[in-house]
Design a protein around this motif. Sequence first.
Motif, PDB file in Angstrom:
ATOM      1  N   SER A 152       0.810  -1.224   0.000  1.00 58.62           N
ATOM      2  CA  SER A 152       0.000   0.000   0.000  1.00 58.62           C
ATOM      3  C   SER A 152       0.841   1.270   0.000  1.00 58.62           C
ATOM      4  CB  SER A 152      -0.926  -0.003   1.219  1.00 58.62           C
ATOM      5  OG  SER A 152      -0.175  -0.113   2.424  1.00 58.62           O
ATOM      6  N   ASP A 153       2.030   1.212   0.610  1.00 58.72           N
ATOM      7  CA  ASP A 153       2.913   2.371   0.637  1.00 58.72           C
ATOM      8  C   ASP A 153       4.116   2.195  -0.291  1.00 58.72           C
ATOM      9  OD1 ASP A 153       4.038   0.309   2.060  1.00 58.72           O
ATOM     10  OD2 ASP A 153       4.828   1.569   3.678  1.00 58.72           O
ATOM     11  N   GLY A 154       4.046   1.218  -1.196  1.00 56.66           N
ATOM     12  CA  GLY A 154       5.172   0.918  -2.072  1.00 56.66           C
ATOM     13  C   GLY A 154       5.297   1.861  -3.260  1.00 56.66           C
ATOM     14  N   ARG A 157       2.947   0.926  -6.235  1.00 59.46           N
ATOM     15  CA  ARG A 157       1.555   0.608  -5.908  1.00 59.46           C
ATOM     16  C   ARG A 157       0.579   1.114  -6.973  1.00 59.46           C
ATOM     17  NH1 ARG A 157      -1.296  -2.984  -2.730  1.00 59.46           N
ATOM     18  NH2 ARG A 157      -3.468  -2.355  -2.948  1.00 59.46           N
ATOM     19  N   ALA A 158       0.776   2.335  -7.448  1.00 60.13           N
ATOM     20  CA  ALA A 158      -0.151   2.887  -8.436  1.00 60.13           C
ATOM     21  C   ALA A 158      -0.135   2.067  -9.724  1.00 60.13           C
ATOM     22  CB  ALA A 158       0.200   4.343  -8.732  1.00 60.13           C
ATOM     23  N   ARG A 159       1.051   1.715 -10.173  1.00 60.67           N
ATOM     24  CA  ARG A 159       1.138   0.914 -11.399  1.00 60.67           C
ATOM     25  C   ARG A 159       0.591  -0.488 -11.174  1.00 60.67           C
ATOM     26  NH1 ARG A 159       6.458  -0.985 -14.691  1.00 60.67           N
ATOM     27  NH2 ARG A 159       5.369  -1.807 -16.510  1.00 60.67           N
ATOM     28  N   TYR A 160       0.832  -1.034  -9.989  1.00 61.87           N
ATOM     29  CA  TYR A 160       0.298  -2.358  -9.649  1.00 61.87           C
ATOM     30  C   TYR A 160      -1.232  -2.346  -9.721  1.00 61.87           C
ATOM     31  CZ  TYR A 160      -1.292  -6.057  -6.481  1.00 61.87           C
ATOM     32  OH  TYR A 160      -1.956  -7.116  -5.916  1.00 61.87           O
ATOM     33  N   ASP A 161      -1.855  -1.338  -9.114  1.00 63.99           N
ATOM     34  CA  ASP A 161      -3.320  -1.244  -9.145  1.00 63.99           C
ATOM     35  C   ASP A 161      -3.826  -1.143 -10.579  1.00 63.99           C
ATOM     36  OD1 ASP A 161      -3.559  -1.398  -6.401  1.00 63.99           O
ATOM     37  OD2 ASP A 161      -3.538   0.775  -6.113  1.00 63.99           O
TER      38      ASP A 161
END
Length: 213
Positions: A152-154, A157-161
């Motif tokens: 969640s703080d990685g 994270r945005a690209r993963y989502d």
Amino acid sequence: MRRIVVALSSVRHTPVQHADALIEGARSTIGVCLAADAYRAGVRRLLARWDAIDRQIAEIDDSLEAIVSADPRCAALVTIPSVSVVTTAVLIGEIGDINNYESPRQVLKMAGLGLSRRQSGTTILGPVRITKRGRPALRRELFILAGRWCRSDGILRARYDAIVARNGSRRIKAITALSRSLVPLIFHILKTGEPFDLARWQRDHASRGLGPA
């Protein structure tokens, strides 16, 4: 206090109200009543072995840290977020001399992260998959590192989502794809010895059209 410890040590699978019955049952066990000293001695020996293992692990960690610190390229690799001394040792041990590689694609192939697609005849194409023909320890370490970056703080994270949303919530597939994207970064740092620069990496990431990082 003991019943709370029992509940917590069982990861809350044992309710606190059941802990008293377990403790009382343990007190009245025939084996414990007849051989309490032997059980205590066995526990002490087990704890001594654990202490010895902890000391050995600490010695190994110190040795790895000394080895990594002695090589500027390895020391630079530790500046990557979530890359520990142990992670660095695994990556270096599996990749070997980075000068033996001319491009990140060769490292991808070594890790078994190259892409392939099965074809039947001339028209039917199967899904694109990683080859898994390579070093599993290297592939696993890259996957674990990518997973840390997808928290969640990685950083990713945005690209993963975004990848998960495009692929029907296939989380493993998303992390695998992102583990491939880490290889050029690791390759560059090992080649140049430059420490990780988050702002520069994010700019390069965006310039290649990879979306937010």
